[in-house]
Design an enzyme around this catalytic site. Structure first.
Site, PDB file in Angstrom:
ATOM      1  N   ASP A   7     -11.547   3.550  -9.975  1.00 32.57           N
ATOM      2  CA  ASP A   7     -12.490   3.014 -11.170  1.00 32.57           C
ATOM      3  C   ASP A   7     -13.742   2.361 -10.270  1.00 32.57           C
ATOM      4  O   ASP A   7     -13.775   2.488  -9.203  1.00 32.57           O
ATOM      5  CB  ASP A   7     -12.021   1.908 -11.916  1.00 32.57           C
ATOM      6  CG  ASP A   7     -11.756   0.564 -11.627  1.00 32.57           C
ATOM      7  OD1 ASP A   7     -11.999   0.313 -10.295  1.00 32.57           O
ATOM      8  OD2 ASP A   7     -11.453  -0.329 -12.463  1.00 32.57           O
ATOM      9  N   CYS A  64      -8.573   0.164  -7.529  1.00 29.07           N
ATOM     10  CA  CYS A  64      -9.368  -0.452  -8.679  1.00 29.07           C
ATOM     11  C   CYS A  64      -9.795  -1.785  -7.772  1.00 29.07           C
ATOM     12  O   CYS A  64      -9.625  -1.793  -6.556  1.00 29.07           O
ATOM     13  CB  CYS A  64      -8.697  -0.412  -9.958  1.00 29.07           C
ATOM     14  SG  CYS A  64      -7.113  -1.706 -10.015  1.00 29.07           S
ATOM     15  N   GLY A  65     -10.198  -2.795  -8.646  1.00 25.50           N
ATOM     16  CA  GLY A  65     -10.775  -3.962  -8.071  1.00 25.50           C
ATOM     17  C   GLY A  65      -9.573  -4.692  -7.322  1.00 25.50           C
ATOM     18  O   GLY A  65      -9.676  -5.138  -6.229  1.00 25.50           O
ATOM     19  N   THR A  66      -8.360  -4.742  -8.149  1.00 26.28           N
ATOM     20  CA  THR A  66      -7.368  -5.624  -7.605  1.00 26.28           C
ATOM     21  C   THR A  66      -6.161  -4.518  -6.905  1.00 26.28           C
ATOM     22  O   THR A  66      -5.280  -4.899  -6.408  1.00 26.28           O
ATOM     23  CB  THR A  66      -6.840  -6.445  -8.414  1.00 26.28           C
ATOM     24  OG1 THR A  66      -6.441  -5.608  -9.656  1.00 26.28           O
ATOM     25  CG2 THR A  66      -7.515  -7.653  -9.046  1.00 26.28           C
ATOM     26  N   GLY A  69      -4.486  -3.285 -11.942  1.00 26.73           N
ATOM     27  CA  GLY A  69      -4.577  -2.475 -13.450  1.00 26.73           C
ATOM     28  C   GLY A  69      -4.187  -1.030 -13.043  1.00 26.73           C
ATOM     29  O   GLY A  69      -3.475  -0.478 -13.972  1.00 26.73           O
ATOM     30  N   HIS A  97      11.981   2.910   1.522  1.00 29.63           N
ATOM     31  CA  HIS A  97      12.694   2.392   0.515  1.00 29.63           C
ATOM     32  C   HIS A  97      12.809   2.836  -0.889  1.00 29.63           C
ATOM     33  O   HIS A  97      13.837   2.664  -1.666  1.00 29.63           O
ATOM     34  CB  HIS A  97      12.915   0.896   0.663  1.00 29.63           C
ATOM     35  CG  HIS A  97      13.764   0.275   1.833  1.00 29.63           C
ATOM     36  ND1 HIS A  97      13.820  -0.953   1.926  1.00 29.63           N
ATOM     37  CD2 HIS A  97      14.045   1.042   3.186  1.00 29.63           C
ATOM     38  CE1 HIS A  97      14.461  -1.069   3.195  1.00 29.63           C
ATOM     39  NE2 HIS A  97      14.571   0.204   3.672  1.00 29.63           N
ATOM     40  N   ARG A 108     -11.544  -5.069  -4.174  1.00 33.90           N
ATOM     41  CA  ARG A 108     -12.061  -6.309  -3.860  1.00 33.90           C
ATOM     42  C   ARG A 108     -11.060  -7.136  -3.123  1.00 33.90           C
ATOM     43  O   ARG A 108     -11.073  -8.500  -3.101  1.00 33.90           O
ATOM     44  CB  ARG A 108     -12.328  -6.954  -5.284  1.00 33.90           C
ATOM     45  CG  ARG A 108     -13.381  -6.021  -6.163  1.00 33.90           C
ATOM     46  CD  ARG A 108     -13.536  -6.363  -7.544  1.00 33.90           C
ATOM     47  NE  ARG A 108     -14.660  -5.533  -8.270  1.00 33.90           N
ATOM     48  CZ  ARG A 108     -14.595  -5.370  -9.450  1.00 33.90           C
ATOM     49  NH1 ARG A 108     -13.695  -5.981 -10.358  1.00 33.90           N
ATOM     50  NH2 ARG A 108     -15.473  -4.858  -9.886  1.00 33.90           N
ATOM     51  N   ARG A 131      21.441   4.672   0.545  1.00 32.34           N
ATOM     52  CA  ARG A 131      21.571   3.817  -0.591  1.00 32.34           C
ATOM     53  C   ARG A 131      20.266   3.559  -1.046  1.00 32.34           C
ATOM     54  O   ARG A 131      20.546   3.109  -2.478  1.00 32.34           O
ATOM     55  CB  ARG A 131      22.086   2.463   0.133  1.00 32.34           C
ATOM     56  CG  ARG A 131      20.970   1.745   0.882  1.00 32.34           C
ATOM     57  CD  ARG A 131      21.544   0.555   1.552  1.00 32.34           C
ATOM     58  NE  ARG A 131      20.548  -0.441   2.391  1.00 32.34           N
ATOM     59  CZ  ARG A 131      19.930  -0.072   3.427  1.00 32.34           C
ATOM     60  NH1 ARG A 131      20.222   1.046   4.010  1.00 32.34           N
ATOM     61  NH2 ARG A 131      18.980  -0.854   3.943  1.00 32.34           N
ATOM     62  N   HIS A 132      19.185   3.982  -0.719  1.00 30.68           N
ATOM     63  CA  HIS A 132      17.891   3.838  -1.424  1.00 30.68           C
ATOM     64  C   HIS A 132      17.846   4.790  -2.409  1.00 30.68           C
ATOM     65  O   HIS A 132      17.122   4.599  -3.718  1.00 30.68           O
ATOM     66  CB  HIS A 132      16.901   3.784  -0.547  1.00 30.68           C
ATOM     67  CG  HIS A 132      16.788   2.535   0.474  1.00 30.68           C
ATOM     68  ND1 HIS A 132      16.912   1.397   0.170  1.00 30.68           N
ATOM     69  CD2 HIS A 132      17.106   2.688   1.847  1.00 30.68           C
ATOM     70  CE1 HIS A 132      16.842   0.671   1.430  1.00 30.68           C
ATOM     71  NE2 HIS A 132      17.087   1.397   2.344  1.00 30.68           N
ATOM     72  N   ARG A 135      19.127   3.558  -5.592  1.00 33.92           N
ATOM     73  CA  ARG A 135      18.253   2.842  -6.225  1.00 33.92           C
ATOM     74  C   ARG A 135      17.043   3.373  -7.047  1.00 33.92           C
ATOM     75  O   ARG A 135      16.581   2.922  -8.152  1.00 33.92           O
ATOM     76  CB  ARG A 135      17.652   1.390  -5.439  1.00 33.92           C
ATOM     77  CG  ARG A 135      19.132   0.794  -4.987  1.00 33.92           C
ATOM     78  CD  ARG A 135      18.814   0.083  -3.638  1.00 33.92           C
ATOM     79  NE  ARG A 135      20.221  -0.591  -3.022  1.00 33.92           N
ATOM     80  CZ  ARG A 135      20.177  -1.146  -2.111  1.00 33.92           C
ATOM     81  NH1 ARG A 135      19.338  -1.130  -1.202  1.00 33.92           N
ATOM     82  NH2 ARG A 135      21.475  -1.596  -1.685  1.00 33.92           N
TER      83      ARG A 135
HETATM   84  C1  RB5 Z   1     -12.594  -3.923 -13.359  1.00 35.84           C
HETATM   85  O1  RB5 Z   1     -13.488  -4.937 -13.374  1.00 35.84           O
HETATM   86  C2  RB5 Z   1     -11.460  -4.664 -12.877  1.00 35.84           C
HETATM   87  O2  RB5 Z   1     -10.738  -5.326 -13.798  1.00 35.84           O
HETATM   88  C3  RB5 Z   1     -10.451  -3.444 -12.372  1.00 35.84           C
HETATM   89  O3  RB5 Z   1     -10.860  -2.694 -11.448  1.00 35.84           O
HETATM   90  C4  RB5 Z   1      -8.963  -3.850 -11.917  1.00 35.84           C
HETATM   91  O4  RB5 Z   1      -9.187  -4.793 -11.037  1.00 35.84           O
HETATM   92  C5  RB5 Z   1      -8.009  -3.864 -12.764  1.00 35.84           C
HETATM   93  O5  RB5 Z   1      -6.805  -4.342 -12.491  1.00 35.84           O
END
Ligand code: RB5
Length: 149
Positions: A7, A64-66, A69, A97, A108, A131-132, A135
């Site tokens: 994104d 994505c940013g984190t 999501g 695993h 970010r 074993r993995h 699971r």
């Molecule tokens: C977008 O601003 C941000 O929410 C998205 O990139 C992401 O970090 C969501 O988890």
């Protein structure tokens, strides 16, 4: 073939990863987004993950940013085991695993240098099985609604 997507929050990291894949001669298909304009990560996750589950691509790289999501959305696609990673050890062990088939990164959160190291180890590490496998089969059973306690 590697399916890649991001994104707006992961766009710049995706571009850095593409440069690296180009340098290594690794074939990929870019499912967007193609700018820093705002776009919903679930749409991108769906398209990229379908490329894996329909057999067009072996693995996915999603940003994505984190990284969170897009990993949540990816894990809703049947057959996808997506791992959101911020360190090299996790990127390696989620292949060994968990047989993860999607690596999710936060544009970010991590710099391009670490992200590229994680991409390399993720793409070059084989699942250990043994074993993995049991699971991973349990994860699949949960997904299919056939898990037996
Ligand atoms: C977008 O601003 C941000 O929410 C998205 O990139 C992401 O970090 C969501 O988890």
């Amino acid at each position: 073939m590697i399916a890649i997507g991001a994104d707006h929050g992961g766009f710049l990291l995706k571009e850095e990863i593409k440069k690296h894949l180009d340098e290594k001669g690794i074939e990929y298909k870019d499912f967007g987004t193609y700018s820093t304009d705002s776009v919903d990560y679930a749409k991108i996750a769906y398209k990229v993950c379908k490329s894996v589950t329909n057999g067009e691509s072996e693995k996915a790289i999603l940003c994505c940013g984190t990284g969170i999501g897009i990993s949540m959305a990816a894990n809703k696609v049947k057959g996808i085991r997506a791992a959101c990673c911020s360190d090299w050890f996790s990127a390696k062990y989620t292949r060994l695993h968990n047989d993860a088939n999607a690596l999710c990164l936060g544009g970010r959160v991590v710099g391009a240098g670490l992200a590229i190291e994680m991409v390399d180890v993720f793409l070059s590490t084989e699942f250990e099985g043994g074993r993995h496998q049991r699971r991973v089969d349990q994860i699949t059973a949960i997904e299919n609604g056939t898990f037996e306690e």
